[in-house]
Each structure stands twice: as C-alpha cells, then as structure tokens.
Write an enzyme that holds these catalytic residues in place. Structure first.
Site, short mmCIF file in Angstrom:
data_model
loop_
_atom_site.label_atom_id
_atom_site.label_comp_id
_atom_site.label_asym_id
_atom_site.label_seq_id
_atom_site.Cartn_x
_atom_site.Cartn_y
_atom_site.Cartn_z
CG HIS A 1 -32.95 38.77 7.83
ND1 HIS A 1 -33.70 38.37 8.91
CD2 HIS A 1 -31.66 38.73 8.24
CE1 HIS A 1 -32.89 38.09 9.93
NE2 HIS A 1 -31.65 38.31 9.55
CG ASP B 1 -36.72 36.01 7.95
OD1 ASP B 1 -36.00 36.90 7.45
OD2 ASP B 1 -36.33 34.83 8.06
CD GLU C 1 -30.51 35.02 8.15
OE1 GLU C 1 -29.40 34.49 8.25
OE2 GLU C 1 -31.28 35.08 9.12
CD GLU C 2 -33.04 34.58 11.69
OE1 GLU C 2 -32.36 33.55 11.85
OE2 GLU C 2 -32.69 35.70 12.09
CG ASP D 1 -28.22 39.10 9.33
OD1 ASP D 1 -28.55 39.31 10.50
OD2 ASP D 1 -28.57 38.10 8.68
CG HIS E 1 -31.09 33.70 16.71
ND1 HIS E 1 -30.77 32.66 15.87
CD2 HIS E 1 -31.31 34.75 15.90
CE1 HIS E 1 -30.77 33.08 14.62
NE2 HIS E 1 -31.10 34.35 14.61
CG ASP F 1 -30.78 38.33 13.52
OD1 ASP F 1 -30.77 38.63 12.32
OD2 ASP F 1 -30.76 37.16 13.93
ZN LIG Z 1 -30.03 37.76 10.81
#
Ligand SMILES: [Zn+2]
Length: 456
Positions: free
Chosen positions: A83, A85, A148-149, A173, A429, A114
């Site tokens: 992904h 995003d 995805e997020e 992921d 994150h 990520d």
């Molecule tokens: Zn991810």
C-alpha cells in the site's frame, strides 16, 4: 547472471525510487481534489505506475482506488500486495519525515517501512526476475492499494469492480517468517434504556477510549442519600475509591492499560467499576443492567461467562475486551472488541453473544467484523514462502498466528510475509520510521525468490 546478482544490481535505482516515493506525503486527506483519498495519495499512485511502465511492466490504474504492475503470461496470477498510503507523520521526528534521507545506512521517512519500502523492493525484485528470463507459468501482479491505513476500502473496491483474485499471494506489510493465521475481529456496540427506581441512581458513567484498548480508568456518579459513604466504602473492591460529591458519590476504578488484542496483559477498569457497582444496593433496571455486565463480563478477558470462550491449537483462546462505557440517567451503552481463534467463524460466537446481550436487556446498536484468516501450513503458498525465508536467512522458518489484522485480510488467498524480521524493533507509525538499506535489499532478495517460487 543469477537472480540474486540481478536483484543486487537494482540497489541504486531501488533507493532512488523509494526516496522519491517517500517525498510524496501520501496521507489521506479530504482535500476536495475529487480523488478518493486526496491528491497526494493520487500523486504517489501515479508515480509508482509511471515507474512500473518505465521498468517495462503492464500497468493499470483502477479508478484511482488501486493500481497494479504486471509481468508474465498465464491464466493464473500471483499477487504481491502493498500500500502507498501512510499514516500522518506525527510529532517527535528529528528530521523531515518526508525527505527519504539516508543516514547511517538507513532510509528515514514516513512509509519507509510501512509500506513503501517493501512495495518498491517488490518492483525491483520483479524487474530482476524479468531480466533473469527464468520461465514462469503464472503472471505476477504487484497490487498497490491506497487506503490500507484507514479502512482498506481500496481492496473492497477492487474486488467489487471485477479485480482479479490471485490464486495465491503475500503482502509485505506484516512480519517474517509467515503470518498464516489472523484472528477474526469483532467490535460490538450495545445499549439499553434505563428506567431507574430506588434511592441510589446512576447520574453518569464513563470509561475507555476505544474498543481495542484496555481501559485504565473508569468512573460513575451516583445520586444517593447522605450517610451512605461509609457503607459504600465497606463493600468496594480493591483499586476503587469512593468520594463524596454534591448529592451523592463518585466511584472511580483504576486499571492497567493494554492493547485490546492482549487484554490479559492489562486490568480492565470498566470491569472493576462494574464489580464495585454490583456490590451496591441498586434497584430495578439499573441493578439488572449492572448485574448482567458484572457477572457476564466483569474483568474476564476470554468471554468465559458469556459462553464464548473458544480456543484452538494454532492461535489460542478468544480474547475479549470491554473497551468503553457511556451512560446517564436513562441509558447505558458499551463497546467491546473480541477476537476469535483463526480456525473458528463468527457463527461460532456472534449469535451466542448477541443472545446473552438480549437476555441482559441490551440491544446491539452496531457491529463491525473482519473475518478470521487461516491458510494451512501445508498449503503451497505457506510451504514455499517458508522455504524461501529459511534459505535466504538461515533463521527458523515457522508459520505464526496473530491476534491483529493485516492487509492480508483485504484479499483472498494472501498471507503477510515480511518486511519486519524477528527481533527487529517496531517502527511503523512511530516518529523516525526507517528501514536499513541492508534490510531493504534483503527484502528485495526474499521477494524476488518468493515471486519466482510462486509463479514458476
Ligand atoms: Zn502497512
């Protein structure tokens, strides 16, 4: 030239593309651009599709929701799902989160791990595989999502609009070795009306921040006659306190916060508060509601008294977390997060839970569900991925099950495979997210081999 050497030759180009992709701050925005998740995510998708075209792949943009690069021929397709995003940068960075700077052998930036790092690695792994000329019987599709997020609506769109399902695939992921089991995750909000009787009445109750977090504190305010304080204190359980307030008392419970997927690592403050309230001389519907919640849930973390304490060998027991409570003089509502074992289904626990709630006078107001995922360790997909991982790293290669949910749940026949190695710190994150250049290249090597094994 061997595949391994062909992958290594991509190092500089891979790093350049990764840095350029990190420079696009692809955070979801409601920016009025007309694109589903905002102009920056759109820009990143177009950038990656242009890159794919430049590398000689067939590319396709599916209504700006998802895109893919494909190589090879054959009726069947294997997918690598990534992904584009990213979550917002947040505070605490020591450099620009969208620079893609390389320092001390690490690429820094939001998305480096990520999930842009592994997604870009897959591009150059596929380029190396193409250059190798190795014969393949299945097509390889690098499928790129853009949401995805914040909900994976991208892959729902893909599947709902005729997007081809892979015969098998993986998403870099998650983590290595292979995550072949993910518990089913259910969030349920339920509530009931309160018609209160008696001299002790609920004015207000609140606790918790989200269904998937074990609440560390909770409190209730009760209206009651003067002179009750001593009697109440005499029956309160540990880690609860009662303080006088105008017209009554306030009862506060302390807990220990934890992730909702591992509730046994915390102590549920709402459960503790309910046990305290259940010890008081309440009456009528308030008594009924409190008794139900205290006796059927309380501080349990496995749904035992609700009769849904499922378990299986591969993923252990169902976990249950009472995440939030809200209430006033006339109503009471709660939100729970529970996760059932990977080989079970919602039918094995959902109806039983709902029946218990109704028995307690509660109605389900809202429910969200992500089904469990389990792909046999004997399957072609899992055995091949484990073999590649074992050979590439010389580390123990075993399948694992987790309580959380990865992007693999968004696409049938897909498991999480990488990019995080056992023992490496979790950086996604967080501020100063990075990926080591060596780990990035190691991922590219593993992805190239895995693509080949699945498609040959
Ligand atoms: Zn991810």
């Amino acid at each position: 030239m061997e595949l391994k050497d062909l992958v290594e030759r991509q190092r500089e180009a891979l790093l350049k593309t990764l840095r350029e992709s990190i420079c696009i701050p692809s955070v979801r925005e409601e920016d009025g651009s007309g694109y589903p998740y905002g102009a920056n995510i759109q820009k990143c998708l177009e950038f990656m599709l242009d890159t794919g075209k430049r590398l000689g792949f067939t590319v396709r943009n599916l209504d700006n929701q998802a895109g893919w690069c494909e190589y090879g021929t054959g009726a069947e397709m294997v997918a690598v799902l990534g992904h584009l995003d990213v979550v917002p940068a947040g505070e605490g960075w020591s450099g620009d989160p969208f620079s893609g700077d390389i320092r001390d052998g690490k690429v820094f930036g939001r998305g480096s791990m990520d999930d842009k790092g592994p997604t870009v690695a897959a591009f150059y792994a596929l380029k190396a595989l193409k250059e190798s000329g190795l014969p393949l019987r299945r097509r390889i599709r690098i499928l790129m999502g853009t949401n995805e997020e914040t909900g994976s609506a991208d892959m729902k769109y893909y599947l709902a609009h005729g997007g081809e399902k892979p015969v098998m695939g993986f998403t870099p992921d998650g983590e290595y070795p292979v995550i072949n089991g993910e518990k089913g995750i259910v969030n349920v909000t339920f509530s009931r009306h309160l018609h209160q009787l008696g001299t002790m009445r609920l004015k207000k109750i609140s606790g918790g921040s989200a269904p998937n977090v074990v609440p560390a504190s909770a409190a209730a305010e009760l209206e009651c006659p003067d002179g009750m304080l001593g009697k109440i204190r005499a029956v309160l359980p540990e880690k609860t306190v009662c303080v006088p307030i105008s017209g009554g008392v306030r009862i506060e419970a302390q807990g220990v916060g934890a992730h909702g997927g591992t509730p046994e690592q915390g102590e549920n403050a709402i459960g503790r508060l309910l046990l305290a309230l259940n010890a008081l001389p309440l009456e009528g519907e308030l008594k009924e509601a409190v008794r139900f919640l205290a006796e059927k849930i309380g501080m349990e973390t496995g749904g035992e008294s609700l009769g849904i304490a499922l378990q299986d060998e591969v993923s252990g027991r169902l976990t249950f977390n009472l995440g939030t409570v809200e209430g006033n003089e006339t109503s009471l509502s709660c939100c729970v997060n529970y996760r059932y074992p990977v080989t079970k289904t919602l039918d094995d626990c959902g109806p039983k839970f709902q029946a218990e709630l109704e028995e307690g006078g509660f109605q389900v107001v809202k429910q969200t569900h992500k089904a469990s995922l389990y792909i046999s360790p004997e399957s072609e997909l899992v055995t091949k991925l484990l073999r590649v991982y074992g050979e590439e790293t010389s580390l123990p290669a075993f399948p694992k099950s987790i309580g959380g949910g990865t992007y693999a749940k968004a696409m049938p026949n897909v498991v999480a495979f990488g990019p995080v190695f056992p023992g490496d710190e979790v950086r996604e994150h967080k501020p100063n997210e990075f990926i080591e250049v060596d780990r990035l290249m190691q991922n590219a090597q593993i992805i190239a081999r895995a693509m080949y094994e699945l498609a040959k």
